[in-house]
Design an enzyme around this catalytic site. Sequence first.
Site, PDB file in Angstrom:
ATOM      1  N   GLY A 122      -6.154 105.491 -53.487  1.00 30.44           N
ATOM      2  CA  GLY A 122      -6.203 105.994 -54.853  1.00 30.44           C
ATOM      3  C   GLY A 122      -4.821 106.475 -55.244  1.00 30.44           C
ATOM      4  N   GLU A 123      -4.751 107.631 -55.867  1.00 34.27           N
ATOM      5  CA  GLU A 123      -3.478 108.224 -56.261  1.00 34.27           C
ATOM      6  C   GLU A 123      -3.310 109.543 -55.524  1.00 34.27           C
ATOM      7  OE1 GLU A 123      -0.179 109.328 -57.051  1.00 34.27           O
ATOM      8  OE2 GLU A 123      -0.650 107.392 -57.995  1.00 34.27           O
ATOM      9  N   SER A 124      -2.352 109.599 -54.624  1.00 36.96           N
ATOM     10  CA  SER A 124      -2.221 110.762 -53.737  1.00 36.96           C
ATOM     11  C   SER A 124      -1.921 112.050 -54.492  1.00 36.96           C
ATOM     12  CB  SER A 124      -1.136 110.510 -52.687  1.00 36.96           C
ATOM     13  OG  SER A 124       0.128 110.298 -53.291  1.00 36.96           O
ATOM     14  N   CYS A 126      -4.170 104.007 -47.294  1.00 33.99           N
ATOM     15  CA  CYS A 126      -3.238 104.044 -48.410  1.00 33.99           C
ATOM     16  C   CYS A 126      -2.964 105.494 -48.833  1.00 33.99           C
ATOM     17  CB  CYS A 126      -3.762 103.180 -49.566  1.00 33.99           C
ATOM     18  SG  CYS A 126      -2.500 102.759 -50.791  1.00 33.99           S
ATOM     19  N   ARG A 139       5.936 107.206 -50.304  1.00 35.33           N
ATOM     20  CA  ARG A 139       4.983 106.729 -51.303  1.00 35.33           C
ATOM     21  C   ARG A 139       5.494 105.453 -51.982  1.00 35.33           C
ATOM     22  NH1 ARG A 139       5.843 109.795 -55.248  1.00 35.33           N
ATOM     23  NH2 ARG A 139       3.931 109.416 -56.406  1.00 35.33           N
ATOM     24  N   ILE A 165      -1.480  97.596 -51.777  1.00 33.47           N
ATOM     25  CA  ILE A 165      -1.516  97.843 -53.217  1.00 33.47           C
ATOM     26  C   ILE A 165      -0.807  99.169 -53.490  1.00 33.47           C
ATOM     27  CG2 ILE A 165      -2.982  98.107 -55.254  1.00 33.47           C
ATOM     28  CD1 ILE A 165      -5.222  96.691 -53.637  1.00 33.47           C
ATOM     29  N   ARG A 166       0.389  99.113 -54.052  1.00 40.07           N
ATOM     30  CA  ARG A 166       1.199 100.326 -54.278  1.00 40.07           C
ATOM     31  C   ARG A 166       1.174 101.187 -53.014  1.00 40.07           C
ATOM     32  NH1 ARG A 166      -0.502 103.806 -58.883  1.00 40.07           N
ATOM     33  NH2 ARG A 166       1.584 104.678 -58.603  1.00 40.07           N
ATOM     34  N   HIS A 224      -5.547  98.341 -47.266  1.00 35.62           N
ATOM     35  CA  HIS A 224      -6.943  98.545 -47.674  1.00 35.62           C
ATOM     36  C   HIS A 224      -7.882  97.588 -46.935  1.00 35.62           C
ATOM     37  CE1 HIS A 224      -6.286 101.123 -51.296  1.00 35.62           C
ATOM     38  NE2 HIS A 224      -5.095 100.548 -51.282  1.00 35.62           N
ATOM     39  N   GLU A 227     -10.952  97.803 -46.542  1.00 31.81           N
ATOM     40  CA  GLU A 227     -12.267  97.755 -47.182  1.00 31.81           C
ATOM     41  C   GLU A 227     -12.381  96.647 -48.223  1.00 31.81           C
ATOM     42  OE1 GLU A 227      -9.765 100.338 -49.817  1.00 31.81           O
ATOM     43  OE2 GLU A 227      -9.979 100.012 -47.657  1.00 31.81           O
TER      44      GLU A 227
END
Length: 209
Positions: free
Chosen positions: A58-60, A90, A119, A148-149, A185, A187
């Site tokens: 997600g977004e840390s 991630c 990051r 992904i990012r 990721h 998953e």
Amino acid sequence: MAGSTAEQHGDGPLVGVLALQGDVREHVRVLQGFGARTRLVRQPKDLPGISGLVIPGGESTVMDKLSRQFGIAGPLRSAIDDGLPVYGTCAGLIMLADEIVDAIHDQRSIGGLDVSVRRNAFGSQTASFEVDLDVPALGDPPVHAVFIRAPVVASVGPAASALASLDDGRVVAVRQGALLGTSFHPEVTGDLRFHRLFLDMVEDAGRTL
């Protein structure tokens, strides 16, 4: 799902998924596919009874703010120090890292994993990529990984061990005792061996909060 901490009933271990933000559903689906029971974790009251925890991507920075807002950051760190198995993917890896070398102002991690991370090490969303990784701990075939990012592990401390690296040597998977982290990721690819490894770690730990 976003408004419930309901558990799936069964015979498997009860594994929490930190449900503050990110790809929570995907991890729940994978864990339940392996027979684990799952619980969405947002507050300290959701921790007792779980045998392991997944921190999703997600977004840390958002996860950090919400973990403090909901009061879960401190109790979760205490649980990690007490030996709770935790798998971070991630942004979850960033949350587990002891140091974020390029943290924004006031950004914190939960910590526990003896690594430094960077990051968005591979650029923006448009720079996402896929690659096959050799992971000796998981054997053949290579693990198909989606970035992904994604963060990268900038340094691995003496308490942790690298599990996988890119061809250029950058570390993207680490383990330290009951803690597991990947930059990518698993998953979303269908190659679920890292989740299987984590559930084996949960079983080996044989503990609940």
